[in-house]
Design an enzyme around this catalytic site. Sequence first.
Site, PDB file in Angstrom:
ATOM      1  N   SER A   1      62.288  34.658  53.267  1.00  0.00           N
ATOM      2  CA  SER A   1      61.216  35.472  53.842  1.00  0.00           C
ATOM      3  C   SER A   1      60.526  36.205  52.706  1.00  0.00           C
ATOM      4  O   SER A   1      61.126  36.410  51.636  1.00  0.00           O
ATOM      5  CB  SER A   1      61.818  36.491  54.812  1.00  0.00           C
ATOM      6  OG  SER A   1      60.880  37.489  55.157  1.00  0.00           O
TER       7      SER A   1
ATOM      8  N   TYR B   1      67.699  43.047  57.856  1.00  0.00           N
ATOM      9  CA  TYR B   1      66.960  41.809  57.584  1.00  0.00           C
ATOM     10  C   TYR B   1      66.627  41.694  56.094  1.00  0.00           C
ATOM     11  O   TYR B   1      66.827  40.639  55.476  1.00  0.00           O
ATOM     12  CB  TYR B   1      65.686  41.808  58.430  1.00  0.00           C
ATOM     13  CG  TYR B   1      64.895  40.531  58.430  1.00  0.00           C
ATOM     14  CD1 TYR B   1      65.175  39.517  59.353  1.00  0.00           C
ATOM     15  CD2 TYR B   1      63.850  40.323  57.536  1.00  0.00           C
ATOM     16  CE1 TYR B   1      64.426  38.346  59.376  1.00  0.00           C
ATOM     17  CE2 TYR B   1      63.105  39.157  57.551  1.00  0.00           C
ATOM     18  CZ  TYR B   1      63.397  38.167  58.473  1.00  0.00           C
ATOM     19  OH  TYR B   1      62.652  37.007  58.496  1.00  0.00           O
TER      20      TYR B   1
HETATM   21  P1  NAD Z   1      62.531  31.837  66.226  1.00  0.00           P
HETATM   22  O1  NAD Z   1      63.066  33.015  66.970  1.00  0.00           O
HETATM   23  O2  NAD Z   1      61.364  31.098  66.785  1.00  0.00           O
HETATM   24  O3  NAD Z   1      63.690  30.792  65.937  1.00  0.00           O
HETATM   25  C1  NAD Z   1      64.976  31.206  65.584  1.00  0.00           C
HETATM   26  C2  NAD Z   1      65.929  30.059  65.778  1.00  0.00           C
HETATM   27  O4  NAD Z   1      67.264  30.514  65.486  1.00  0.00           O
HETATM   28  C3  NAD Z   1      65.959  29.546  67.219  1.00  0.00           C
HETATM   29  O5  NAD Z   1      66.125  28.157  67.241  1.00  0.00           O
HETATM   30  C4  NAD Z   1      67.184  30.249  67.783  1.00  0.00           C
HETATM   31  O6  NAD Z   1      67.744  29.589  68.917  1.00  0.00           O
HETATM   32  C5  NAD Z   1      68.111  30.188  66.589  1.00  0.00           C
HETATM   33  N1  NAD Z   1      69.223  31.117  66.705  1.00  0.00           N
HETATM   34  C6  NAD Z   1      69.175  32.436  67.014  1.00  0.00           C
HETATM   35  N2  NAD Z   1      70.423  32.943  67.071  1.00  0.00           N
HETATM   36  C7  NAD Z   1      71.271  31.907  66.795  1.00  0.00           C
HETATM   37  C8  NAD Z   1      72.674  31.790  66.720  1.00  0.00           C
HETATM   38  N3  NAD Z   1      73.466  32.849  66.948  1.00  0.00           N
HETATM   39  N4  NAD Z   1      73.204  30.590  66.411  1.00  0.00           N
HETATM   40  C9  NAD Z   1      72.402  29.510  66.196  1.00  0.00           C
HETATM   41  N5  NAD Z   1      71.064  29.563  66.260  1.00  0.00           N
HETATM   42  C10 NAD Z   1      70.510  30.754  66.562  1.00  0.00           C
HETATM   43  O7  NAD Z   1      62.194  32.404  64.780  1.00  0.00           O
HETATM   44  P2  NAD Z   1      61.375  31.814  63.539  1.00  0.00           P
HETATM   45  O8  NAD Z   1      60.258  32.759  63.292  1.00  0.00           O
HETATM   46  O9  NAD Z   1      61.100  30.369  63.660  1.00  0.00           O
HETATM   47  O10 NAD Z   1      62.445  32.085  62.385  1.00  0.00           O
HETATM   48  C11 NAD Z   1      63.121  31.065  61.700  1.00  0.00           C
HETATM   49  C12 NAD Z   1      63.532  31.600  60.341  1.00  0.00           C
HETATM   50  O11 NAD Z   1      62.372  31.963  59.625  1.00  0.00           O
HETATM   51  C13 NAD Z   1      64.409  32.861  60.387  1.00  0.00           C
HETATM   52  O12 NAD Z   1      65.424  32.791  59.410  1.00  0.00           O
HETATM   53  C14 NAD Z   1      63.431  33.971  60.047  1.00  0.00           C
HETATM   54  O13 NAD Z   1      64.063  35.076  59.475  1.00  0.00           O
HETATM   55  C15 NAD Z   1      62.531  33.249  59.072  1.00  0.00           C
HETATM   56  N6  NAD Z   1      61.230  33.863  58.894  1.00  0.00           N
HETATM   57  C16 NAD Z   1      60.372  33.998  59.940  1.00  0.00           C
HETATM   58  C17 NAD Z   1      59.135  34.593  59.729  1.00  0.00           C
HETATM   59  C18 NAD Z   1      58.154  34.783  60.824  1.00  0.00           C
HETATM   60  O14 NAD Z   1      57.173  35.492  60.590  1.00  0.00           O
HETATM   61  N7  NAD Z   1      58.329  34.200  61.992  1.00  0.00           N
HETATM   62  C19 NAD Z   1      58.792  35.032  58.453  1.00  0.00           C
HETATM   63  C20 NAD Z   1      59.690  34.864  57.404  1.00  0.00           C
HETATM   64  C21 NAD Z   1      60.900  34.266  57.642  1.00  0.00           C
END
Ligand code: NAD
Length: 250
Positions: free
Chosen positions: A132, A145
């Site tokens: 991130s 986080y």
């Molecule tokens: P999202 O909520 O759409 O997806 C998260 C995924 O993790 C889902 O498939 C969910 O089912 C899974 N998950 C949650 N808890 C779990 C568990 N206990 N065991 C197994 N799977 C689990 O979120 P996203 O935005 O696609 O995030 C994905 C990654 O990207 C994360 O690591 C997040 O920190 C990172 N990220 C997101 C952003 C953003 O702006 N969306 C920015 C930077 C980094």
Amino acid sequence: MLKSKRALVTGSTSGIGLAIARAFAAEGAEVILNGLGDAGDIAALCDELGATYNGANLMKPDEIAAMMVAVGPVDILVNNAGMQHVAPVEDFPPEKWDAIIALNLSATFHTTRLAVPGMKAKGWGRIINTASAHSLTASPFKSAYVAAKHGMAGFTKTIALELATHGITANCISPGYVWTPLVENQIPDTMAARGMTREQVMNDVLLAKQPTKSFVLPEDVAAMALFLCGDAARNITGANYSIDGGWTAE
Ligand code: NAD
């Protein structure tokens, strides 16, 4: 490009992970999905991608170990599952701290330690960690986080060095704000923590960080993940690629 490659993408039932799984499947990879969600929706995704699914809860090391045995050796490991909680440090629920460290950081160690022997045996592997912008910089009210993502960046550099002579690369992709459920769901807590309206959070907190004033798309992150799997990226390891509209350039 990925024919004959097996790819495990954690947290791939939604958002960024799902976009990466789609991109890999489109290039011929055998994809293993993981994440939470409705069983019918997940079955439909498996059909769409010709994928299989393992529903391990990645907060539990024993479930991760069972998943890695069930899945078998993988060529590509994407550590992507993650969650967020927004609160001032003095009000941060200790159980939320533990959950975020377990999912966003420790799960990456557990999957990696169990995937590496198979990759070493093949002399080829790609480990891609969705970190991130918060692996490089901080924002208030996101202590767990930010700590977890900085930890993920340090872990990635360490394994990159350990695996450098084995044909295995390890890199982070560090998105800014990507429009996914993870971002949408933190808006109410951010409204409460900062005393703001929804519009103020969108414009003055989220997009205020991104000089381009636009959200990153999950597909943008998937394109970088695909590039890192290719032959042209064989000497890219220990890197942390920002896709953040210029956020961390400031
Ligand atoms: P999202 O909520 O759409 O997806 C998260 C995924 O993790 C889902 O498939 C969910 O089912 C899974 N998950 C949650 N808890 C779990 C568990 N206990 N065991 C197994 N799977 C689990 O979120 P996203 O935005 O696609 O995030 C994905 C990654 O990207 C994360 O690591 C997040 O920190 C990172 N990220 C997101 C952003 C953003 O702006 N969306 C920015 C930077 C980094």
